[in-house]
Design a protein around this motif. Structure first.
Motif, mmCIF file in Angstrom:
data_model
loop_
_atom_site.group_PDB
_atom_site.id
_atom_site.type_symbol
_atom_site.label_atom_id
_atom_site.label_comp_id
_atom_site.label_asym_id
_atom_site.label_seq_id
_atom_site.Cartn_x
_atom_site.Cartn_y
_atom_site.Cartn_z
ATOM 1 N N PHE A 4 0.728 -1.287 0.096
ATOM 2 C CA PHE A 4 -0.082 -0.175 0.216
ATOM 3 C C PHE A 4 0.973 1.232 -0.110
ATOM 4 O O PHE A 4 0.687 2.213 -0.734
ATOM 5 N N ILE A 5 1.956 1.177 0.801
ATOM 6 C CA ILE A 5 2.799 2.348 1.065
ATOM 7 C C ILE A 5 3.676 2.623 -0.406
ATOM 8 O O ILE A 5 3.544 3.721 -0.960
ATOM 9 N N LEU A 6 3.893 1.610 -1.137
ATOM 10 C CA LEU A 6 4.932 1.742 -2.148
ATOM 11 C C LEU A 6 3.723 2.080 -3.362
ATOM 12 O O LEU A 6 4.283 3.063 -4.272
ATOM 13 N N ASN A 492 0.512 12.649 3.943
ATOM 14 C CA ASN A 492 -0.739 12.129 3.611
ATOM 15 C C ASN A 492 -0.673 10.738 3.761
ATOM 16 O O ASN A 492 -1.594 9.805 4.164
ATOM 17 N N ILE A 493 0.508 10.014 3.235
ATOM 18 C CA ILE A 493 0.690 8.529 3.537
ATOM 19 C C ILE A 493 0.841 8.290 4.840
ATOM 20 O O ILE A 493 0.353 7.226 5.416
ATOM 21 N N ILE A 494 1.507 8.982 5.765
ATOM 22 C CA ILE A 494 1.522 9.113 7.240
ATOM 23 C C ILE A 494 0.276 9.050 7.865
ATOM 24 O O ILE A 494 0.027 7.998 8.775
ATOM 25 N N ALA A 495 -0.621 9.881 7.401
ATOM 26 C CA ALA A 495 -1.816 9.695 7.828
ATOM 27 C C ALA A 495 -2.749 8.604 7.671
ATOM 28 O O ALA A 495 -3.624 8.223 8.516
ATOM 29 N N ASP A 496 -2.598 8.091 6.430
ATOM 30 C CA ASP A 496 -3.385 6.789 6.224
ATOM 31 C C ASP A 496 -2.816 5.862 7.131
ATOM 32 O O ASP A 496 -3.732 4.862 7.433
ATOM 33 N N LEU A 498 -1.545 6.152 10.277
ATOM 34 C CA LEU A 498 -1.925 6.285 11.310
ATOM 35 C C LEU A 498 -3.327 6.146 11.716
ATOM 36 O O LEU A 498 -3.988 5.644 12.824
ATOM 37 N N TYR A 499 -4.109 6.056 10.766
ATOM 38 C CA TYR A 499 -5.714 5.843 10.794
ATOM 39 C C TYR A 499 -5.708 4.354 11.377
ATOM 40 O O TYR A 499 -6.499 4.092 12.198
ATOM 41 N N SER A 500 -5.100 3.679 10.727
ATOM 42 C CA SER A 500 -5.302 1.932 10.993
ATOM 43 C C SER A 500 -4.511 1.852 12.415
ATOM 44 O O SER A 500 -5.184 0.997 13.069
ATOM 45 N N ALA A 501 -3.581 2.706 12.789
ATOM 46 C CA ALA A 501 -3.282 2.607 14.266
ATOM 47 C C ALA A 501 -4.068 3.185 15.347
ATOM 48 O O ALA A 501 -4.207 2.693 16.382
ATOM 49 N N LEU A 502 -5.002 4.183 14.971
ATOM 50 C CA LEU A 502 -5.707 5.075 15.887
ATOM 51 C C LEU A 502 -7.286 4.201 16.077
ATOM 52 O O LEU A 502 -7.412 3.995 17.119
ATOM 53 N N ASP A 503 -7.568 3.465 15.154
ATOM 54 C CA ASP A 503 -8.791 2.614 14.924
ATOM 55 C C ASP A 503 -8.568 1.481 14.464
ATOM 56 O O ASP A 503 -8.289 1.283 13.180
ATOM 57 N N PRO A 504 -8.604 0.385 15.392
ATOM 58 C CA PRO A 504 -8.404 -0.984 14.835
ATOM 59 C C PRO A 504 -9.676 -1.376 13.574
ATOM 60 O O PRO A 504 -9.224 -2.354 13.199
ATOM 61 N N ARG A 505 -10.691 -0.584 13.514
ATOM 62 C CA ARG A 505 -11.608 -1.192 12.604
ATOM 63 C C ARG A 505 -11.308 -0.797 11.168
ATOM 64 O O ARG A 505 -11.839 -1.154 10.062
ATOM 65 N N ILE A 506 -10.217 0.157 11.166
ATOM 66 C CA ILE A 506 -9.549 0.589 9.957
ATOM 67 C C ILE A 506 -8.427 -0.309 9.583
ATOM 68 O O ILE A 506 -7.462 -0.534 10.246
ATOM 69 N N ARG A 507 -8.284 -0.914 8.135
ATOM 70 C CA ARG A 507 -7.284 -1.551 7.888
ATOM 71 C C ARG A 507 -6.836 -1.153 6.582
ATOM 72 O O ARG A 507 -7.582 -0.852 5.561
ATOM 73 N N VAL A 508 -5.371 -0.926 6.326
ATOM 74 C CA VAL A 508 -4.970 -0.648 5.012
ATOM 75 C C VAL A 508 -4.703 -1.742 4.347
ATOM 76 O O VAL A 508 -3.985 -2.648 4.551
ATOM 77 N N SER A 509 -5.164 -1.627 3.001
ATOM 78 C CA SER A 509 -4.993 -2.760 2.143
ATOM 79 C C SER A 509 -5.068 -2.431 0.849
ATOM 80 O O SER A 509 -5.092 -1.048 0.480
#
Length: 509
Positions: A4-6, A492-496, A498-509
């Protein structure tokens, strides 16, 4: 996560290249970089114009010249990165490095203070919705948000800098003003604490009397001319930090965490006088090493207290150690205040109104630190007041939304304390909108708070951008654009993430 990051990084680079091409063309066609030489009466005007044209490749059309500039940027992979030169044949990378350092110095402090105070205010006003405290904070936040930055900066210069410098000439506070300040303090604290009227009256009385006593002591001891904290005040503030950190981290009922924090304060105060010898030849690295040691001592003390969850005690004690260390640094800096303020270059007017440093001022680490932060005070305060409304309003609305969620009602139904509900279950999700706002603000401010820098004579990224546009210096403008554009993409990538770190319901895929 890595894919995702790449992928986001690849898309961001494509966007950056396209945007930089458009920016290059717009800047190149916005004026004539030889205009000053065309108006010159120098006998060798033609030779100067030819030399500048050759230096800046002005004989190449802008839509092709861009790729010459891009080639210099891509040489970063072989260790020969360059952004070209300006019309005076100075390297843009050198200017950009100095401008970035100045701007980062300015925005880092203002962002940290604005974010911390804004989130605290936002959460507390949400928990006290529709109270007098909520209405007062809302009014003040939007008042500062609506004020023009240049006007606010001018008022800070007049009343915070010039007014306070005049006050230091004869630091006396009239008795009516002391009484008025005590009354204001009583009103504010009873509004913040809230509760029944009896509790409000007790809070108002205690805060009013405390304010009277503190102001009387400051005036009678001539504290403003020679400020200091001393071991007694440092110890008291350390104990206060221990209680506050424990209350927010684990709750006062967790006696092991509280005792570990208080023992950490006791260890720090035992080292108060030995540290004064270390501070004599201090540097930035000395302070950083001491900060690491403080964290280590706090973790060790908390760990030795054992208990069912050693990490909670270790974490609480480590945060307390850092807070006490910060108080020690302030105390030591105050010890050099009189020397700094009475020096011939400062001349008893320590609150600076322009520039980032006092010319020709020479001194040790503490004198340099005082000089740096005296120049940072006004522009930082200006940026904090302007950004405070957005941070506090976003965190307030987010907290109100989160506190009405089903999982919050479930946590309360389980019998959890309100502190646990707010700090453990609601706080992280409250930060999600604030994280978005923070990443956008950093991307914007890294480009320089143009108006603030102009008013306070701060030579940062904003000044570099304005000067580049004025002189049609494409390379300088593109250096500015490259840094700001890359910062926006990265954060903006860092924010994405951090979302998954702050809220376990959010998953980065």
């Amino acid at each position: 996560m890595l894919s995702f990051i790449l992928r986001r990084l690849g898309i961001g680079l494509v966007v950056l290249v396209v945007a930089s091409y458009l920016m290059y063309l717009l800047t190149a066609y916005s004026g004539d970089p030889l205009a000053d030489l065309r108006a010159s009466t120098a006998p060798n005007k033609v030779q100067l114009m030819e030399a500048r044209s050759q230096l800046l490749n002005l004989d190449v059309p802008p839509y092709l010249r861009y790729f010459i500039w891009l080639g210099g940027v891509l040489k970063v992979f072989i260790g020969q990165f360059t952004l070209g030169v300006d019309p005076t044949n100075a390297q843009v990378t050198t200017q950009l490095g100095a401008a970035m350092t100045s701007t980062l110095q300015l925005i880092t402090l203002s962002e940290f203070i604005g974010l911390f105070i804004g989130v605290v205010i936002g959460i507390t006003t949400a928990l006290r919705q529709y109270s007098g405290y909520d209405y007062s904070v809302t009014f003040m936040s939007f008042l500062f948000f609506s004020l023009p930055v240049f006007w606010l900066a001018a008022m800070l210069k007049q009343y915070v800098a010039i007014g306070f410098n005049d006050f230091l000439g004869d630091p006396q506070i009239p008795i009516p003003l002391i009484i008025a300040l005590a009354a204001i303090s009583a009103f504010l604290w009873q509004g913040i604490v809230g509760g029944p009227w009896r509790k409000r009256l007790v809070t108002a009385g205690v805060s009013g009397i405390a304010t009277l006593a503190i102001l009387w002591y400051l005036v009678s001891s001539d504290w403003f001319s020679n400020p200091s904290l001393g071991p007694v005040v440092c110890a008291g503030m350390g104990v206060g930090i221990a209680f506050i950190v424990t209350a927010l981290s684990t709750g006062i009922k967790d006696r092991r965490a509280l005792y570990s924090s208080l023992v950490t304060v006791a260890v720090g105060m035992a080292l108060y006088y030995p540290l004064q010898y270390i501070y004599v030849g201090a540097s930035v690295w000395t302070i950083l090493v001491l900060a690491v040691v403080a964290v280590g001592v706090g973790v060790l003390v908390g760990w030795l207290f054992r208990g069912p969850d050693r990490w909670r005690s270790a974490r609480t004690a480590a945060i307390t150690a850092v807070g006490l260390g910060f108080i020690f640094v302030i105390d030591r800096a105050m010890g050099s205040w009189q020397v700094y303020a009475t020096s011939s270059y400062v001349n008893n007017r320590p609150i600076a109104t322009i520039g980032s440093s006092t010319p020709q001022l020479d001194g040790d680490f503490w004198i340099s630190m005082l000089d740096t932060y005296s120049h940072l005070l006004l522009p930082t305060l200006c940026l904090v007041l302007v950004s405070l409304a957005s941070y506090s309003r976003y965190s307030r609305s987010s907290t109100l939304e989160v506190m009405n969620q089903d999982y919050i009602r479930t946590a309360r139904a389980k019998g959890l304390t309100e502190r646990t509900v707010v700090m453990r279950h609601a706080f992280r999700n409250t930060l999600i909108p604030v994280t978005t706002l923070l990443t956008l603000d950093i991307g914007a401010l890294i480009g320089g708070a143009v108006i603030t820098e102009r008013v306070f004579g701060w030579s940062g990224m904003g000044a570099m951008f304005i000067n580049g546009l004025y002189k049609v210096d494409v390379n300088s403008v593109m250096g500015f654009f490259l840094v700001t554009g890359a910062t926006v993409i990265v954060f903006n990538i860092i924010a994405d993430v951090l979302y998954s770190a702050l809220d376990p319901r959010i998953r980065v895929s």
